[in-house]
Design a protein around this motif. Sequence first.
Motif, PDB file in Angstrom:
ATOM      1  N   SER A  61      29.174  54.373  50.420  1.00 36.69           N
ATOM      2  CA  SER A  61      29.220  54.383  48.718  1.00 36.69           C
ATOM      3  C   SER A  61      30.966  54.136  48.653  1.00 36.69           C
ATOM      4  CB  SER A  61      29.241  56.237  48.847  1.00 36.69           C
ATOM      5  OG  SER A  61      29.819  56.593  49.696  1.00 36.69           O
ATOM      6  N   TYR A 102      41.636  43.061  44.431  1.00 39.52           N
ATOM      7  CA  TYR A 102      40.789  42.309  45.119  1.00 39.52           C
ATOM      8  C   TYR A 102      41.195  40.418  45.943  1.00 39.52           C
ATOM      9  CZ  TYR A 102      38.067  46.191  44.909  1.00 39.52           C
ATOM     10  OH  TYR A 102      37.433  48.029  45.058  1.00 39.52           O
ATOM     11  N   LYS A 130      43.267  47.710  49.694  1.00 44.43           N
ATOM     12  CA  LYS A 130      41.476  46.937  50.021  1.00 44.43           C
ATOM     13  C   LYS A 130      42.117  45.910  51.326  1.00 44.43           C
ATOM     14  CE  LYS A 130      40.098  49.088  46.788  1.00 44.43           C
ATOM     15  NZ  LYS A 130      38.877  50.474  47.365  1.00 44.43           N
ATOM     16  N   TYR A 145      31.577  44.140  47.080  1.00 48.39           N
ATOM     17  CA  TYR A 145      30.599  44.844  46.693  1.00 48.39           C
ATOM     18  C   TYR A 145      29.059  44.848  45.924  1.00 48.39           C
ATOM     19  CZ  TYR A 145      34.356  47.827  45.968  1.00 48.39           C
ATOM     20  OH  TYR A 145      35.621  49.088  46.076  1.00 48.39           O
ATOM     21  N   ARG A 169      25.470  50.632  43.948  1.00 44.98           N
ATOM     22  CA  ARG A 169      26.486  50.048  44.560  1.00 44.98           C
ATOM     23  C   ARG A 169      26.031  49.796  46.325  1.00 44.98           C
ATOM     24  NH1 ARG A 169      32.741  50.626  44.028  1.00 44.98           N
ATOM     25  NH2 ARG A 169      32.360  52.299  45.815  1.00 44.98           N
TER      26      ARG A 169
END
Length: 392
Positions: A39, A209, A241, A327, A370
């Motif tokens: 998640s 990202y 990230k 994702y 997702r």
Amino acid sequence: MSAQHLSQALQRIEASPTTAMTDRASELRAEGRDIISLSVGEPDFDTPLHVIAAAKAALDAGDTRYTPVTGTTRLKEAAALHFRRDLGIAAEARDVIVTAGGKQAIFEALVATVSPGDEVIVPSPWWVSYPQMVRFAGGTVVPLRTSASDGFRFRPSELEALITPRTNWLLLNSPGNPTGAVFSADMLRGIGEVLRRHPQVLVLSDDIYAPLRYSDEPHAALAALCPDLAERIITVSGVSKSHAMTGFRIGVATGPDWLISAMGKLQSNSSGNPASISQAAAVAAFEGPQDFLADWRDAFRRRRDMVAARINATPGLSTPVPDGAFYCLVDAAPLMEPFGGDDGKLALHLLDNGVATVAASAFGGRDGFRISFAADEAVLDTALDRIEKALS
Ligand code: GLU
């Protein structure tokens, strides 16, 4: 406490669905349930040892006190290096603010500038907190809908059709959460042309990202491609990230002086400085070796290929192969009937079957969920088995 005590601003928002689902998965695990959490967007790799060493050294050196509110000069210099080296943006330390995660930078930029009646264009599917932040600030969310068939990217003309005299922001996120869509340099130049015709529009470019792109094209950042618009672009990045440092809570942003100062004013009256230890660790992340990022990216690419192939081989499920981030936004439209068309119920059903995901509707999408593929391949494999079984 009764709702009557809550501010109007708070009543306009909901708790973050990504963090809510992740907290729920942790609770269930604590109760002894076997739950795989896909998640939250959080790399499973260990934080690099040189980063941990820098955090320990900061503690040992007594680096345990207030720092300047908007971050240490040392970290601002390291962040400016990151913006120049990795994003091609001509940033200097004085143009940088350090925040408690990229999330705080975005919140501050919006709360500092959005007034009731202002319109903020948010491409959808969107990251869950963008619209909440806009609403909290009193603004109106104007969705710019994109679809899987267009690779979840919009055309400049679609953007221009939504701009009004009240538009004060466009939110851009490439590579994007939750779709993984990446805007090429040409696409961003096209967006830049539209923006030149509408000087009232600011742009928040969330490039968190950037290191996670699966083609060999260099990262395209709007502020680098359109330096003439730099006075109205704020670019957000961080280490969460890229360097598996989600818990350190360090984000960085660079933009025009007037906006960086306004954000600092907010920060000085709210959280104050980001954690001193985390700032020292982030310096090591930006200035230390970067070569392992390519290995991590290769691992994410393998996972992406595996997850997308398995999803697309599952009857009723489909997903584009994402170009970046970690994702997959999965379409489950043919399977929605038992859930009364409510993908929140679908996500709860998957949770009951041992996999935490987030419903597509939380991202302004529909009929799906997702998956974060920031988990190792064996874990992903088991999760996909469970999903397949749950939906068969
Ligand atoms: N950005 C990550 C996600 O979408 C972290 C959780 C959050 O802040 O939303 O999963």
